[in-house]
Enzyme design. Structure first.
Site, PDB file in Angstrom:
ATOM      1  N   ILE A 223     -30.376  22.917  66.767  1.00 53.01           N
ATOM      2  CA  ILE A 223     -29.590  22.604  67.537  1.00 53.01           C
ATOM      3  C   ILE A 223     -28.340  23.531  68.551  1.00 53.01           C
ATOM      4  O   ILE A 223     -28.012  24.965  66.817  1.00 53.01           O
ATOM      5  CB  ILE A 223     -29.020  21.166  67.686  1.00 53.01           C
ATOM      6  CG1 ILE A 223     -30.015  20.298  67.046  1.00 53.01           C
ATOM      7  CG2 ILE A 223     -27.953  20.731  69.170  1.00 53.01           C
ATOM      8  CD1 ILE A 223     -29.153  19.730  66.514  1.00 53.01           C
ATOM      9  N   CYS A 224     -28.660  23.803  69.845  1.00 48.37           N
ATOM     10  CA  CYS A 224     -27.420  24.791  70.344  1.00 48.37           C
ATOM     11  C   CYS A 224     -26.276  24.132  70.423  1.00 48.37           C
ATOM     12  O   CYS A 224     -26.496  23.695  71.413  1.00 48.37           O
ATOM     13  CB  CYS A 224     -28.216  25.804  71.229  1.00 48.37           C
ATOM     14  SG  CYS A 224     -27.028  25.876  72.560  1.00 48.37           S
ATOM     15  N   LEU A 225     -25.738  23.652  69.255  1.00 51.05           N
ATOM     16  CA  LEU A 225     -23.952  22.880  69.695  1.00 51.05           C
ATOM     17  C   LEU A 225     -23.028  23.533  69.354  1.00 51.05           C
ATOM     18  O   LEU A 225     -23.055  23.729  68.095  1.00 51.05           O
ATOM     19  CB  LEU A 225     -24.541  21.462  69.570  1.00 51.05           C
ATOM     20  CG  LEU A 225     -22.809  20.367  69.519  1.00 51.05           C
ATOM     21  CD1 LEU A 225     -22.763  19.749  70.858  1.00 51.05           C
ATOM     22  CD2 LEU A 225     -23.512  19.147  68.616  1.00 51.05           C
TER      23      LEU A 225
END
Ligand code: ZN
Ligand code: ZN
Ligand code: ZN
Ligand code: ZN
Ligand code: ZN
Ligand code: ZN
Lengths: 514, 152
Positions: free
Chosen positions: B90-92
């Site tokens: 996840i790119c958060l």
């Protein structure tokens, strides 16, 4: 090719360095002079000052203490102008990457805005930070509560227990190496932890690390300061050459530790090739490393009697042990012809057009051309290593001999000087071949190639002397010193010519420089 | 120690009460937990699906963000989202060193991911997903994501 990353420096005695710095390293526009009209690094929009040689640039070396002092001085100055305490001023300066003019402008324009964006919120002049206990407090990080809990909050009001705050700062400083822009642990809070709060919360040992990191960011942020890339070197170098000038200047600087490096790209000294070409060349060598691999072999066959010859010194003038044939290691041509004007070991002769009509021939020709230059580039690199090896061996034997021959340490210093000259000249020669590879022919290239050839011959002649038996070396002192001086002279001539023409945009390259 | 004390408290709270759509699956120790999330509104992209999240905590959690990834098995797909790679990474910014705040916790991360999905309308993977999934060997925490838009 990782060779360029290899650390390459000369040991310069302190005396010598001091002398140097007195003569040509002085840059009186520097912030470090702490003159009253302190205009800052960024505003040196002057032309590059003419220095002693066309290829030299002005620069200055700074030790950690000087860097710290300059930093403190700037903070004090700006603090007085803004009327903000030094802690807040330091944050503001770091926030704007030490651009003093921009900070003052912005501050005058919109004081609240700049304070807010730097994480300082309303005036930081009152209420020094303190640790207190708060009734009914629950720490949002550890979820502990209790009346005994010491707590801390900055002006933003995000309050946490001191234990958590400390843990947070330790992690940021120790593990993440952050210093200048540590933010409040509160969610989405942009307030930066100031040094007063930090002093209150962290122990001595961490404070040192914090200061060290702050000094690091100071140099990192300044466009005209750069750390010396030599391993474990603590010095920074200041130089006024800007990125956009790198097409016209190759700014080699000399750190106090002895390391020569390019201020533009931090690689080892790569004069006369500009940074952009160096980058392209190294990339090409890496891509083509398989094609070019066979070159670095240390053994070849004698072109006359085909016996195997091993190269164990830097010199490219080879004499076959078996048949006494003298030849050039680089081109395998007869050595006696190398000094003459019509023989060109360094120049690549383009084949006449008729030969290279079809695509295959063309691609072979372009490979041949590349190999011609790569060969020589790699060979000088290799030779520099062999030169150094042989020098170290010689020096060791010399030391052993000192007692018996009565030669003093001072008397054998000429060997050290010669060795250093060889290293430096080979480094230059190496890059002349990358430079030549990208050079398009015009009326200036011939002069360049002549200079290259002259330097190359001078270097081989000096290199050869190191292969003489030790007992003869003492008697060769004067000759060796002459040859050393000649090498240095040829190097300066070559570098001045290339630098001047580069500055004036006289070179044409067969690749784009961007 | 630091992480286990805090996680103990979080666990007690999670056992007590959880927001709708979030389920605690496994928390046997203080290094790895499994949580399930599902989208509770009617976003057609995620209807009828449950996603499994794996949390890994370091010793310095919550000072350091946990490592959070979607994991795939027969009953749990990887949700479509322009910030979720097909391998579950996840790119958060919330989970990034810069965006993380130690006041976040397992529950708030689950809620954030839930709402990240809820508001999404694109059945897409991040640009370069194929290459990233094939070549990435870094741990999620060591990847330097560039956050294209902060709204997602
Ligand atoms: Zn706490
Ligand atoms: Zn805050
Ligand atoms: Zn240095
Ligand atoms: Zn450079
Ligand atoms: Zn022979
Ligand atoms: Zn030759």
């Amino acid at each position: 090719m990782d060779s360029d990353d290899e650390f390459n420096s000369s040991q310069v005695s302190e005396d010598e360095f001091m002398q140097d710095s007195d003569v040509d390293l002085v840059d009186d526009d520097s912030d470090f002079d702490m003159d009253q009209d302190d205009v800052g690094f960024e505003t040196q929009d002057k032309d590059i000052k003419p220095s002693k040689q066309a290829y030299e640039v002005d620069f200055k070396v700074f030790d950690p203490e000087q860097i710290q002092q300059t930093q403190d001085k700037q903070i004090t100055d700006v603090s007085a102008i803004l009327g903000q305490p030094p802690e807040a001023t330091a944050i503001l300066l770091r926030h704007l990457r030490w651009n003093k003019e921009r900070l003052i402008d912005k501050y005058m324009e919109d004081q609240d805005g700049i304070l807010e964006s730097a994480g300082l919120g309303e005036s930081a002049t009152h209420n020094p930070p303190k640790i207190i206990r708060v009734k009914g407090f629950v720490c949002d990080i550890c979820c502990e509560d209790g009346p005994e809990l010491d707590t801390f909050a900055m002006k933003c009001g995000h309050r946490f227990c001191v234990g958590c705050y400390r843990q947070y700062l330790y992690t940021k400083i120790k593990d993440e190496g952050e210093a200048a822009r540590i933010r409040c642990p509160g969610d989405g809070c942009n307030r930066v932890v100031d040094s007063k709060s930090l002093d209150l919360l962290v122990a001595e040992d961490l404070r040192d690390r914090y200061q060290e990191l702050l000094t690091r960011t100071y140099v990192d942020d300044k466009e005209n300061l750069r750390w010396c890339p030599a391993p474990n070197c603590v010095y920074a170098v200041e130089c006024g050459v800007k990125d956009k000038e790198l097409k016209r200047i190759v700014p080699t600087v000399h750190c106090e530790c002895g390391h020569y490096f390019c201020f533009g790209c931090s690689l080892n000294d790569h004069q006369p090739a500009p940074c952009a070409l160096v980058k392209k060349w190294l990339k090409k060598c890496e891509d083509d490393s398989e094609t070019a691999n066979w070159i670095s072999a240390n053994t070849k066959e004698c072109p006359k009697c085909h016996s195997t010859i091993e190269k164990n010194g830097g010199c490219n003038h080879m004499t076959c042990r078996k048949c006494r044939h003298e030849f050039c290691w680089m081109c395998m041509g007869v050595w006696s012809e190398h000094g003459t004007s019509w023989y060109n070991c360094n120049r690549y002769e383009e084949k006449s057009g008729s030969e290279a009509r079809d695509a295959q021939a063309k691609s072979r020709q372009s490979l041949e051309r590349y190999l011609h230059y790569y060969n020589r580039y790699a060979n000088h690199e290799q030779s520099a290593k062999l030169d150094k090896d042989i020098y170290l061996k010689t020096e060791k034997k010399m030391q052993q001999l000192q007692n018996t021959t009565g030669m003093s340490w001072i008397e054998v210093q000429f060997l050290d000087t010669a060795s250093q000259a060889l290293q430096q000249c080979r480094q230059t020669l190496k890059w002349t071949y990358a430079f030549a590879y990208y050079l398009a022919r015009n009326n200036l290239t011939e002069i360049f190639e002549d200079n290259q050839k002259d330097l190359e011959m001078a270097v081989e002649n000096l290199s050869e002397m190191f292969e003489k038996p030790i007992d003869q070396l003492k008697g060769l002192k004067v000759d060796m010193m002459d040859k050393t001086a000649y090498c240095n002279k040829r190097r300066i001539i070559l570098l001045n010519d290339t630098a001047e023409n580069l500055k004036q945009g006289n070179w044409e390259f067969n690749v784009s420089m961007s | 120690m630091f992480a286990s004390k805090r996680l103990q408290k979080e666990l007690a709270k999670l056992h007590e009460k959880l927001p709708p759509g979030i389920t605690l699956i496994r928390a046997d120790d203080f290094s790895e937990w499994l949580m399930d999330i599902r989208v509770i509104d009617s976003n057609p992209l995620y209807q009828g699906e449950v996603y499994r999240l794996k949390f890994n905590f370091s010793q310095s959690y919550p000072i350091e963000a946990p490592e959070v990834v979607f994991v795939r098995d027969e009953s749990h797909p990887i949700p479509w989202h322009p910030h979720v790679y097909s391998n579950g990474i996840i790119c958060l910014d919330l989970l990034d060193r810069q965006g993380w705040s130690p006041v976040h916790n397992v529950e708030s991360i689950c809620v954030s991911l839930q709402s990240m999905l809820t508001s999404n309308t694109k059945k897409e993977r991040p640009p370069g997903d194929e290459n990233f999934v094939r070549y990435n060997t870094q741990r999620p925490r060591d990847i330097n994501f560039v956050f294209h838009d902060k709204n997602v």
